[in-house]
Design an enzyme around this catalytic site. Structure first.
Site, PDB file in Angstrom:
ATOM      1  N   GLU A 178      -7.367   4.422   7.693  1.00 17.34           N
ATOM      2  CA  GLU A 178      -6.535   5.881   7.186  1.00 17.34           C
ATOM      3  C   GLU A 178      -8.614   6.256   6.640  1.00 17.34           C
ATOM      4  OE1 GLU A 178      -2.915   5.605   5.695  1.00 17.34           O
ATOM      5  OE2 GLU A 178      -2.093   4.852   6.786  1.00 17.34           O
ATOM      6  N   SER A 228       3.502  -2.944  10.251  1.00 21.74           N
ATOM      7  CA  SER A 228       5.287  -2.365  11.163  1.00 21.74           C
ATOM      8  C   SER A 228       5.078  -3.552  10.328  1.00 21.74           C
ATOM      9  CB  SER A 228       5.044  -1.330  12.170  1.00 21.74           C
ATOM     10  OG  SER A 228       4.765  -0.750  12.474  1.00 21.74           O
ATOM     11  N   LYS A 280       0.199   4.411  -0.525  1.00 20.79           N
ATOM     12  CA  LYS A 280      -0.447   5.386   0.572  1.00 20.79           C
ATOM     13  C   LYS A 280      -0.133   7.058  -0.861  1.00 20.79           C
ATOM     14  CE  LYS A 280       0.277   3.165   5.079  1.00 20.79           C
ATOM     15  NZ  LYS A 280       0.196   3.687   5.960  1.00 20.79           N
ATOM     16  N   ASN A 337       0.914  -0.965  -0.027  1.00 18.45           N
ATOM     17  CA  ASN A 337       0.090  -0.014   0.485  1.00 18.45           C
ATOM     18  C   ASN A 337       0.546   1.423   0.024  1.00 18.45           C
ATOM     19  OD1 ASN A 337      -1.308   1.967   0.913  1.00 18.45           O
ATOM     20  ND2 ASN A 337      -1.849   1.174   2.875  1.00 18.45           N
ATOM     21  N   GLY A 342       2.668   2.349  10.405  1.00 21.07           N
ATOM     22  CA  GLY A 342       3.248   3.337  10.406  1.00 21.07           C
ATOM     23  C   GLY A 342       4.117   3.100  11.927  1.00 21.07           C
ATOM     24  N   GLU A 402      -5.321  -5.493  10.803  1.00 17.32           N
ATOM     25  CA  GLU A 402      -4.402  -4.157  10.905  1.00 17.32           C
ATOM     26  C   GLU A 402      -5.191  -3.385  12.375  1.00 17.32           C
ATOM     27  OE1 GLU A 402      -2.393  -2.794   6.968  1.00 17.32           O
ATOM     28  OE2 GLU A 402      -4.109  -1.648   6.931  1.00 17.32           O
TER      29      GLU A 402
END
Ligand code: PEP
Length: 251
Positions: A101, A214, A14, A12, A175, A169
């Site tokens: 997100e 992560s 992003k 991903n 992150g 997730e």
């Protein structure tokens, strides 16, 4: 990892990547030529601006491409949005829906995520449906309940007759460099597997259940070896071909 389910490692990107970043795909293609990762399905979900070019570039390499979100409607007056059919037309095979997100930044609810997953299926895409608890929810001992609720409400009934992927997730792991323990991942993925089996029967035992948050070259081997972890959704470490390839190789 359950070896009757081919693992999927999905990157991903992003909101990262300009056209020059496509060089990483060239590097990844070269690395994959070694055959070291032939067992794995591989996908990259770049920003929409790069999707068509990446799809052309990745053709024949075994790397699929995917969108990071889609609108729930097939077309219409939705300025700035992208439909699932548009993603498919640009060469996408997958689309991520319900990433934390999107849930946080755009107020996406389980019902909306379910509608987006339906739209993806309708357009012939494979939705990667994301679920995951916040740090506060985990600390309060609510992780299993929250994630189980998200799973139930974010997967549409149309998924019974379609391919789809689930990604667990934990929001606090995305992150941050933090990850749950292997025991925590095992417990969550076992719960999710049981829930999928209860709802979808035999098919529930074959759905790819990805871990994300992560995931790095340094922890991939341990995490991807967990039963009921059938691959990973990788953010930061998917941006550089060497790191992404190391994770693919660990699978
Ligand atoms: C993600 O956002 O899907 C993700 C897993 O990010 P990271 O790997 O950077 O934690």
């Amino acid at each position: 990892m359950a070896f009757d389910i081919v693992p999927l490692i999905a990157g991903n990107w992003k909101m990262n990547g300009l056209r020059a970043s496509l060089d990483e795909v060239t590097r990844l293609k070269d690395l994959l030529k070694t055959g070291a990762a032939s067992y794995c399905s591989i996908a990259i979900c770049p920003p929409a601006t790069l999707l068509a070019a990446m799809s052309t570039q990745a053709a024949g390499s075994g790397i699929a491409v995917g969108g990071q979100d889609c609108h729930q409607a097939a077309s219409g007056a939705h300025t700035g949005d992208i439909s699932a059919a548009m993603l498919a037309d640009a060469g996408a095979r997958y689309v991520i829906v319900g990433h934390s997100e999107r849930r946080a930044d755009h107020g996406e609810t389980d019902a909306l995520v379910s509608a987006k997953a339906s739209a993806a299926i309708e357009a012939g895409l494979i939705p990667i449906i994301c679920v995951g608890e916040s740090e506060a929810e985990r600390k309060a001992g609510l992780a299993a309940k929250i994630v189980g609720g998200q799973l139930a409400a974010s997967i549409p009934d149309a998924a019974a007759d379609a391919d789809f992927v689930v990604a667990y997730e934990p929001v606090w792991a995305i992150g941050t460099g933090l990850t749950p323990t292997s025991a925590e991942i095992t417990a969550m993925h076992d719960n999710l597997r049981a829930q999928l089996a209860a709802r979808f029967g035999k098919k529930g035992a074959t759905i790819q259940l990805l871990y994300g948050g992560s995931l790095k070259p340094g922890n991939a081997r341990e995490i991807l070896a967990i039963e009921n972890v059938n691959g990973g959704l990788v953010g930061g470490a998917s941006l550089l071909a060497n790191d992404f390839f190391a994770i693919i190789s660990a699978a």
